[in-house]
Design an enzyme around this catalytic site. Structure first.
Site, short mmCIF file in Angstrom:
data_model
loop_
_atom_site.label_atom_id
_atom_site.label_comp_id
_atom_site.label_asym_id
_atom_site.label_seq_id
_atom_site.Cartn_x
_atom_site.Cartn_y
_atom_site.Cartn_z
N GLY A 159 6.44 5.36 -14.15
CA GLY A 159 7.50 4.45 -13.88
C GLY A 159 7.45 3.25 -14.54
O GLY A 159 7.09 3.02 -15.52
N ARG A 160 7.80 2.00 -13.91
CA ARG A 160 7.88 0.79 -14.50
C ARG A 160 6.45 0.22 -15.00
O ARG A 160 6.46 -0.01 -16.22
CB ARG A 160 8.52 -0.43 -13.59
CG ARG A 160 9.75 -0.20 -13.24
CD ARG A 160 10.18 -1.15 -12.15
NE ARG A 160 9.59 -0.76 -10.85
CZ ARG A 160 10.41 -0.43 -9.88
NH1 ARG A 160 11.72 -0.62 -9.95
NH2 ARG A 160 9.81 -0.06 -8.56
N ILE A 161 5.47 0.55 -14.08
CA ILE A 161 4.07 -0.27 -14.58
C ILE A 161 3.27 0.92 -15.37
O ILE A 161 3.15 0.63 -16.37
CB ILE A 161 3.40 -0.29 -13.40
CG1 ILE A 161 4.12 -1.41 -12.33
CG2 ILE A 161 1.84 -0.80 -13.69
CD1 ILE A 161 3.40 -1.68 -10.91
N THR A 240 -4.72 0.55 -9.57
CA THR A 240 -3.88 -0.71 -9.07
C THR A 240 -2.54 -0.41 -8.25
O THR A 240 -1.69 -1.29 -8.41
CB THR A 240 -3.27 -1.48 -10.44
OG1 THR A 240 -2.57 -0.78 -11.43
CG2 THR A 240 -4.56 -1.87 -11.18
N SER A 241 -2.62 1.03 -7.90
CA SER A 241 -1.28 1.26 -7.21
C SER A 241 -1.45 0.97 -5.63
O SER A 241 -0.94 -0.27 -5.07
CB SER A 241 -0.81 2.58 -7.29
OG SER A 241 -1.99 3.53 -6.87
N ARG A 242 -1.66 1.73 -4.90
CA ARG A 242 -2.09 1.46 -3.57
C ARG A 242 -3.44 2.30 -2.84
O ARG A 242 -3.59 3.25 -3.44
CB ARG A 242 -1.08 1.95 -2.38
CG ARG A 242 0.14 1.09 -2.60
CD ARG A 242 -0.15 -0.14 -1.79
NE ARG A 242 1.31 -0.92 -1.83
CZ ARG A 242 1.73 -1.74 -2.80
NH1 ARG A 242 0.75 -2.15 -3.50
NH2 ARG A 242 2.74 -2.61 -2.47
N GLU A 271 -7.57 -2.01 3.17
CA GLU A 271 -7.73 -3.34 2.93
C GLU A 271 -7.20 -4.02 4.03
O GLU A 271 -6.60 -3.82 4.96
CB GLU A 271 -6.33 -3.33 2.03
CG GLU A 271 -6.55 -4.02 0.66
CD GLU A 271 -5.33 -3.81 -0.15
OE1 GLU A 271 -5.28 -2.95 -0.86
OE2 GLU A 271 -4.86 -4.89 -0.35
N HIS A 289 -6.58 -7.42 -4.74
CA HIS A 289 -5.37 -7.13 -4.71
C HIS A 289 -4.57 -8.34 -5.45
O HIS A 289 -3.42 -8.97 -4.92
CB HIS A 289 -4.72 -6.87 -3.50
CG HIS A 289 -3.29 -5.89 -3.66
ND1 HIS A 289 -2.96 -5.38 -2.44
CD2 HIS A 289 -2.41 -6.17 -4.18
CE1 HIS A 289 -2.04 -4.61 -2.81
NE2 HIS A 289 -1.53 -5.10 -3.75
N ILE A 290 -4.80 -8.47 -6.70
CA ILE A 290 -4.38 -9.66 -7.55
C ILE A 290 -3.60 -9.25 -8.85
O ILE A 290 -3.52 -9.94 -9.63
CB ILE A 290 -5.33 -10.68 -7.90
CG1 ILE A 290 -6.59 -10.18 -8.72
CG2 ILE A 290 -5.86 -11.53 -6.75
CD1 ILE A 290 -7.38 -11.00 -9.08
P1 NAD Z 1 8.05 3.18 -9.97
O1 NAD Z 1 8.82 3.70 -8.73
O2 NAD Z 1 8.86 2.65 -11.27
O3 NAD Z 1 7.36 4.19 -10.58
C1 NAD Z 1 6.50 5.40 -9.49
C2 NAD Z 1 6.50 6.47 -10.35
O4 NAD Z 1 5.78 7.55 -9.88
C3 NAD Z 1 8.05 7.02 -10.81
O5 NAD Z 1 8.12 7.61 -11.90
C4 NAD Z 1 7.86 8.33 -9.96
O6 NAD Z 1 8.40 9.45 -10.18
C5 NAD Z 1 6.22 8.59 -9.76
N1 NAD Z 1 5.85 9.63 -8.70
C6 NAD Z 1 6.08 9.53 -7.43
N2 NAD Z 1 5.43 10.07 -6.69
C7 NAD Z 1 4.76 10.86 -7.34
C8 NAD Z 1 3.87 12.04 -7.18
N3 NAD Z 1 3.69 12.65 -5.93
N4 NAD Z 1 3.13 12.43 -8.26
C9 NAD Z 1 3.44 11.95 -9.57
N5 NAD Z 1 4.34 11.00 -9.71
C10 NAD Z 1 4.97 10.41 -8.61
O7 NAD Z 1 6.94 2.21 -9.38
P2 NAD Z 1 6.08 0.94 -10.15
O8 NAD Z 1 7.06 -0.42 -10.22
O9 NAD Z 1 5.55 1.47 -11.36
O10 NAD Z 1 5.12 0.70 -9.18
C11 NAD Z 1 4.07 1.81 -8.64
C12 NAD Z 1 3.51 1.18 -7.64
O11 NAD Z 1 2.39 0.10 -8.06
C13 NAD Z 1 4.11 0.61 -6.42
O12 NAD Z 1 4.73 1.51 -5.55
C14 NAD Z 1 3.19 -0.07 -5.84
O13 NAD Z 1 2.65 0.30 -4.81
C15 NAD Z 1 2.18 -0.46 -6.93
N6 NAD Z 1 2.03 -1.93 -7.14
C16 NAD Z 1 0.90 -2.67 -7.01
C17 NAD Z 1 0.61 -3.98 -7.34
C18 NAD Z 1 -0.38 -4.72 -7.17
O14 NAD Z 1 -0.63 -5.79 -6.90
N7 NAD Z 1 -1.72 -4.02 -7.33
C19 NAD Z 1 1.75 -4.73 -7.76
C20 NAD Z 1 2.89 -3.99 -7.81
C21 NAD Z 1 3.11 -2.60 -7.57
#
Ligand code: NAD
Length: 324
Positions: A159-161, A240-242, A271, A289-290
């Site tokens: 997705g975005r990241i 860096t997700s969760r 965490e 978590h930064i």
């Molecule tokens: P996003 O919604 O733009 O992208 C998530 C992607 O995951 C989507 O393309 C979705 O289709 C895909 N997805 C969902 N379920 C799936 C599965 N079971 N298998 C495969 N792909 C799957 O989200 P984003 O903005 O890219 O952010 C992703 C995650 O990063 C957030 O949900 C958040 O938990 C985490 N995050 C962490 C920090 C940090 O400080 N470490 C900061 C921002 C976000």
């Protein structure tokens, strides 16, 4: 009309200013530590609040909703919102929004690449070695790392990241493989990324794995013992997700027994607790978590969160509703 807003912890001033300029009364929890759910509830009992600006460390569920029936909007100062029971909120007609800043995606993508480069170049180990006074001069065999150019990156979630990480990795000369519940035609066309239909297909083929999925029932322990065993013994995992997306016990075993070469983690399953076993390992880089903690990002997140509140009370649909 005047509104009462509760902010569960200090956020950048820019967000508070937007709310105050609208004439809202803004109460910010003055404590810098993470509030417990009990503490949040006790704040909410003190006044009739109309909206609450929450943080990803706040557990917001029906216990909170029940004591604060006047609150019609919760805005999470984060991209993720797994700390809020959005279904229970919806049942009660409560709106939940998040604050997915563009800058946040950039910052997290940059942090992800930084973790990959730290693992490849062994910067953190080298830093500790120098500080410990162990450096006695150049050696041909000291801290041999690995190049990232020419290697393959496997992205889970684009997705975005994940999409931005793909772009940076491509610029570093990496080949991109990805898996996602949705195809990402943009990265296929622009970055020549190859789609894999599951983590099982992707994991054995890549040198680095990076996780960018939200925390959902379907992604909890998405990386488990079985998946770690599918990775190359020379491969690195970056998260860096969760935290709960990775089975941390299985990861600790895999790192200790060199099932995989190393890991870079910004998030942790329990965490802020991190197992002492994990902390003792040399082949791991840990950050607290930064990933999104840049000045620019945090200001933009505060603006987005505040504007969601303003939109809601001025009769516009907030841009970032997550439980519509
Ligand atoms: P996003 O919604 O733009 O992208 C998530 C992607 O995951 C989507 O393309 C979705 O289709 C895909 N997805 C969902 N379920 C799936 C599965 N079971 N298998 C495969 N792909 C799957 O989200 P984003 O903005 O890219 O952010 C992703 C995650 O990063 C957030 O949900 C958040 O938990 C985490 N995050 C962490 C920090 C940090 O400080 N470490 C900061 C921002 C976000």
């Amino acid at each position: 009309m005047s509104k009462n807003i509760f902010v569960t912890r200090e956020i950048p001033d820019i967000g508070i200013k937007i709310l105050k300029e609208k004439g809202y009364t803004v109460d910010v929890n003055p404590k810098s530590s993470i509030p417990t759910q009990k503490q949040i509830i006790s704040f909410l009992r003190k006044k009739q609040y109309d909206a609450v600006l929450t943080l990803l460390t706040d557990k917001i569920d029906k216990k909170v909703f029940e004591v604060a029936p006047s609150v019609k909007l919760y805005v999470n100062y984060a991209t993720g919102f797994d700390n809020i029971d959005i279904a229970a909120a919806k049942e009660r007609g409560i709106v939940v929004a998040n604050a997915p800043a563009d800058m946040s995606s950039e910052a997290v993508a940059e942090h992800t690449i930084a973790l990959m480069l730290c693992l490849a170049t062994r910067i953190v180990e080298g830093d500790k070695f120098v500080r410990a006074g162990k450096y006695k001069g150049w050696s041909p065999m000291n801290f041999i790392g690995t190049d990232v150019a020419g290697k393959t990156l496997g992205l889970i979630g684009t997705g975005r990241i994940g999409g931005r990480v793909a772009k940076y990795a491509k610029n570093l000369g990496m080949k991109i493989l990805y898996t996602d519940v949705n195809r990402n035609e943009q990265i296929e066309k622009e970055l020549d990324a190859t789609y894999c239909d599951s983590p099982d297909t992707l994991l054995p083929q890549v040198d680095f794995v990076s996780l960018h999925v939200p925390l959902l029932d379907s992604t909890r322990h998405l990386i488990n013992e079985k998946h770690l065993k599918m990775m190359k013994p020379t491969a690195f995992l970056v998260n860096t997700s969760r935290g709960p997306v990775v089975d941390e016990k299985a990861l600790e075993f895999a790192l200790k027994n060199r099932v995989i070469a190393g890991a870079g983690l910004d998030v942790f399953e329990f965490e802020p607790k991190i197992s002492s076993g994990l902390k003792k390992l040399q082949n791991i880089v840990l950050t607290p978590h930064i990933a999104s903690a840049s000045n620019e990002t945090r200001d933009q997140m505060a603006e987005i969160a505040a504007n969601n509140i303003v939109d809601f009370f001025e009769g516009r649909t907030p841009r970032n509703i997550v439980n519509s």
